[in-house]
Every structure is written in structure tokens, then in C-alpha cells.
Design an enzyme around this catalytic site. Sequence first.
Site, PDB file in Angstrom:
ATOM      1  N   LYS A   1       0.883  -1.272  -0.140  1.00  0.00           N
ATOM      2  CA  LYS A   1       0.087  -0.011   0.064  1.00  0.00           C
ATOM      3  C   LYS A   1       0.902   1.386   0.048  1.00  0.00           C
ATOM      4  CE  LYS A   1      -3.713  -2.026   2.834  1.00  0.00           C
ATOM      5  NZ  LYS A   1      -4.831  -2.128   1.693  1.00  0.00           N
TER       6      LYS A   1
ATOM      7  N   GLY B   1      -8.359  -8.471   5.098  1.00  0.00           N
ATOM      8  CA  GLY B   1      -7.568  -7.669   5.685  1.00  0.00           C
ATOM      9  C   GLY B   1      -7.039  -8.365   7.343  1.00  0.00           C
TER      10      GLY B   1
END
Lengths: 194, 294
Positions: B81, B235
Site C-alpha cells: 500500500k 485484511g
Amino acid sequence: MLKIGVLALQGAVREHVRAIEASGAEAVAVKRIEELEDLDGLVMPGGESTAMRRLIDKYSFLEPLKEFAKNKPVFGTCAGLILMAKRIQGQDTAHLELIDMTVERNAFGRQVDSFEADLMIHGVGEDFTGVFIRAPFIVEVGPEVEILSKHNDRIVAAKQGHFLCAAFHPELTDDYRLHQFFVKMVQSSKEVVA
Amino acid sequence: MLKTGTERVKRGMAEMQKGGVIMDVINAEQARIAEEAGAVAVMALERVPSDIRAAGGVARMADPTIVEEVLNAVSIPVMAKARIGHIVEARVLEAMGVDYIDESEVLTPADEVFHLLKSDYTVPFVCGARDLGEASRRIGEGASMLRTKGEPGTGNIVEAVRHMRMIQGQIRKVVAMSEDELMTEAKNLGAPFEVLLQIKKAGKLPVVNFAAGGIATPADAALMMQLGADGVFVGSGIFKSESPEKFARAIVEATTHYQDYKLIAELSKGLGTPMKGIDISTLAPGERMQERGW
């Protein structure tokens, strides 16, 4: 009409279905062993070979797939090619072990090295756009294997009897020549059996 | 001629992930567990979203040591990310050989006006979206893959469901419209006209759309697939559960066989406690990650 399955445990299934249909055969997504029964041929799509293998094992697909491949044509692209290889570099075991060849996974590098290149495919045609995504390539082949295409001296498509494989993704283009080639293989295999 | 970083190569990479599960991991050991369980990719992070939420402060790109450790641990693709609009974090991850970058609202945005011009990069990007306008703007900037934003780190599926239903409904509307109505729809959605035209012609988004943000159980994953997701991101759901290995495997299977309810019942047995969830209404607006991005 010929009926060709696409192994649908994971990966680019929809694109193969479209390509098979555009090549004049019926396409079916295969998630269960029973669904192999009335098929004339099978495509193993691109995806993640480790993830596919895990699902193949989980549902005891390995033996039924090997049995199916004994007399019916199979076409594997990218991860599908890896599943079909007898030997995988750096690994002690392989998967379906259909084609007498050694393959190397992620052989061209990581995703930033993924590329498109024009290919000449024997028996299929020229100017074929090969889409290589974290692609494997074929390091060496046995005497029974016919090399169909090379890119920079690396083997990227091959055929052995009723098995066909490509390191690239014909299903991501609108060029259906390789799928048409496979459909013809399925047709002649069906005629022989009949 | 050899061409890298083409639209087809970047979007195609995401096509290969379809029907699969992408798991957040924070070290090599978790990455190996994920790969072994059948993940199609892993997202290398310093902290999973629920811990980012708990820790507060500014959340940035992961330490390159962690990304490198994960890159070396597995053969499946590795994502990482970057903060929204953080050109340098994205370039650093690209230089490290990460396979996909998530320009993510889970991290604290670096730019509150502009997203990255993702078409400039060789590495493909995934971005979050809550509706078709947001999805189309990201595609316009060059995103090769989308995901619902959901509400990350909550273990609550409600927002992911809302976003997936919203996007699917808006796609159906665009497809049913006549072409002369599209420009006004583009204006209303804040979407590039060309992207809407592509959607109308193809009957679907031009890129893969995964579900993300709140998936905590195998049934959650199957639900998102049924609502039209091409695959799922999990996640905090896996490594914040009682038995990550079992959870990971069960979520992978439920994603593949999302309409096989007997199977989902079987594989949901004895999984132990899933992550503790958060009711969205208890989150102050400032704590909602989905509000980030423009």
C-alpha cells in the site's frame, strides 16, 4: 456441437469461455468433478498455480483430471501450462504431469517485467500478440513434444499429442486463432474415438 | 517489439486473480501461511487495518524491510500500500519490484485533492471505490483493478455490501441508458464520459472489481462473490482470528464455491472466534477510512 470445459477453480475463466464460444464450440465452467463427464476437451486457465493446486487437492480433482487427459485434449495457458508440465524447476514435485517438459515459474521476472510481444506460432499463424504476465517458460522438452513458438529463444508454446500449452494469455486478446487450433484438436480427437 | 506496462498487461494481471483471495500479511511467516492456504496474492503491510485503527496517528507505506521479506518468502504476487497521492511511496514500491500497488485509504492520505496518475507507472494499481463515479475516476487515472472500500479493520461487512450494491446498480443503470443520456450521467456521477461509454458497451467495468473492507468469515466472502465481486481482499479478518490457518483455507474455499451452501456450512464449523467487529455507527466520521479519497 463440441463441448469444452474451463477449469473454474480460480483465474481468468470468463475470457476462455468467450474465446471458446467465438471459436464455435460450447463452453462450460467446471467446478466439480462430475462436470468433467460429458466434455470433449478441457482448458486450464491462467491464474495462480499454487492456489489452483490447493483447490485441486482439496476436492480430489487430481486423479479425475489425469484420467480425463488420458484420451481427451487439454489446453493450458500460463498457470495451466505449469499444471501440465512433468517437471518444474526448483520443485521436487509437479502437478498433472501431462507434457514431457521442464518449466520455470515466473521466469521473466515480476509484474513490472510482464510484457506483450509479437509471436510466430507454427501451424497457427504470425503476428500473434503474446501477453506474458508473470509468465513461465519452457526450459526443455522431451522428444515427443513439438515446439510451436519461441520468444527470444525461449519456448513459449508447445504441443504433445492431444495436449497444447502456452506461457502467454491468448484469452486476453481478441485473436482466437490458438483457441480455434485447440477446437480443431478436440474435433479430430473426437472423430478418432468415434 | 517487447512492451512492458501496457494496459493489457496491467489489467490482465488482475484478471488472473479472479475468484481468489488476497490476504493482508505483516511478515514472511504470515505470507507463507497465506500462500499455503491458497491465497492468490498477499498484501505486505506493517500493520493490518484494525491495528492501524487502534494505533491512530499517521499510517504510512510499510517499512521496505517488511516488503522485501514478504517478496522473498512467497512465489505468489505481492502487493503493498502507498498513501493516496504519495508519488514517492508509489515509486519506491515500484522500484522494489512489488507486483501491484494499492493506493489506499487505509493509510493516511498524502494529498487531499489529487490521486496518483497511475497510467504513468509500469506497475499496476488497485484503488478503492464506493460508487461508480469514484470507480470511473480511478479507472480514468489508470487504476488496473478496483475494490470496494467497505470499512477496513472493522470486521463488519455492511459497508462493503453497500458499496458493491451501489456500483453494480449504477452499472446496470448505465448499461440500460441510451447513449445520448450518458454525458449527463457522467456529470451527475463525476465520472469520465469515456469510461461510462466503455461500461455501457461492454456491459461491465473494464477492470476487475474485488470486495474489501470488513470481510471476517467464509460466509462474508461468499456473500460478496454473490453480489458480483470478482474476488476478495481479507485484511484483519484472517490474522486477527483465533486460528488464521483454518480461517484462511475456509475463506479461499468459500470464495471458489460461493454458491455451495452445504460446503460453506461444513467449512465454517469449528473455526473459533472471528475477529471482534465494530459497529459502524460507533465510528466518528473522522474515523471512517472510506471517507478518504476524492
